[in-house]
Design a protein around this motif. Structure first.
Motif, short mmCIF file in Angstrom:
data_model
loop_
_atom_site.label_atom_id
_atom_site.label_comp_id
_atom_site.label_asym_id
_atom_site.label_seq_id
_atom_site.Cartn_x
_atom_site.Cartn_y
_atom_site.Cartn_z
N ALA A 1 0.86 -1.19 0.00
CA ALA A 1 0.00 0.00 0.00
C ALA A 1 0.89 1.23 0.00
O ALA A 1 1.78 1.36 0.85
N VAL A 2 0.68 2.13 -0.96
CA VAL A 2 1.51 3.32 -1.11
C VAL A 2 0.61 4.55 -1.21
O VAL A 2 -0.31 4.57 -2.02
N SER A 3 0.91 5.56 -0.41
CA SER A 3 0.14 6.81 -0.45
C SER A 3 0.86 7.85 -1.30
O SER A 3 2.09 7.99 -1.21
N SER B 1 -7.79 3.62 -0.52
CA SER B 1 -8.52 4.63 0.26
C SER B 1 -8.24 6.01 -0.31
O SER B 1 -7.27 6.23 -1.03
N VAL C 1 -4.63 13.06 -0.41
CA VAL C 1 -3.85 11.82 -0.44
C VAL C 1 -4.72 10.66 -0.90
O VAL C 1 -5.87 10.51 -0.46
N THR D 1 -4.34 6.37 -1.39
CA THR D 1 -3.51 5.19 -1.14
C THR D 1 -3.84 4.13 -2.19
O THR D 1 -5.00 3.76 -2.38
N ASP E 1 5.99 10.97 -6.18
CA ASP E 1 5.39 11.75 -5.10
C ASP E 1 6.36 12.79 -4.54
O ASP E 1 5.96 13.88 -4.14
#
Length: 207
Positions: A86-88, A136, A152, A154, A169
């Motif tokens: 999981a990467v935001s 999300s 943001v 995710t 990012d």
């Protein structure tokens, strides 16, 4: 279960599902789906997901997608399957798309890289990654590493793509484009500069 000649069935929430609920047959139902192919992570049969835990709330009649559940393949209710990350990322130019985003949808990631000290026409854009799942969305602005207050999102990514997202990012401007859930096609894409667009040059999809 209701089948149509041209489609199939999809499992949806029989009522509003809250985070932390363990799914029972009474929480789920099936409705007709107009095409044979289901969206990624969707299910034909409620028994496939009975006993799983909800980690992302769902409204009544909303399709129940694996990306929003804690399954035997996901870690600790986080919704991150084994072998994935999981990467935001902070979004700079996708406020319209952001209003449409929900967990379980699929997006492409575009990176805009303005070069310091050069002309605006030298700004480049590249679709760096395609068909990533949204875990999300946090529309409230949060400060990025570049000092900007940005919303943001995710995403669920392969380990090989994590560094790509991190670099985008921290050093570029990130945009998202929303995909049709049935569209699984991907292309290798080259960078496009503002100058080439203004000159009307041909843009190749493939590198």
């Amino acid at each position: 279960k209701a089948n149509s000649q041209s489609g199939t069935t999809i499992v949806v929430a029989a009522k509003a599902l809250k985070a932390g609920m363990v799914l029972t047959p009474a929480d789920l139902k099936t409705i007709a789906w107009p095409v044979p192919q289901l969206p990624p992570g969707a299910h034909h049969d409620p028994q496939e997901i009975v006993g799983n835990t909800v980690f992302d709330p769902m409204a009544q009649d909303e399709p129940v997608l694996s990306a929003r559940l804690s399954t035997p393949q996901s870690g600790g209710g986080s919704g991150v399957p084994v072998g994935m990350r999981a990467v935001s990322i902070h979004l700079t130019d996708s406020s319209g798309v952001l209003g449409l985003l929900r967990g379980g949808q699929r997006v492409d990631v575009q990176v805009v890289t303005p070069h310091a000290g050069t002309k605006a026409e030298d700004t480049e854009v590249r679709t760096a990654l395609e068909n990533l799942a949204v875990l999300s969305v946090m529309p409230q602005p949060e400060q990025s590493s570049q000092g900007q207050n940005l919303p943001v999102v995710t995403l669920l990514a392969k380990p090989a793509d994590v560094d790509v997202l991190a670099a985008a990012d921290s050093g570029g401007r990130v945009r998202l484009s929303l995909r049709n859930p049935l569209d699984q096609t991907t292309h290798s894409r080259s960078s496009v500069s503002l100058g080439s667009v203004m000159r009307g040059g041909r843009v190749d999809l493939a590198d």
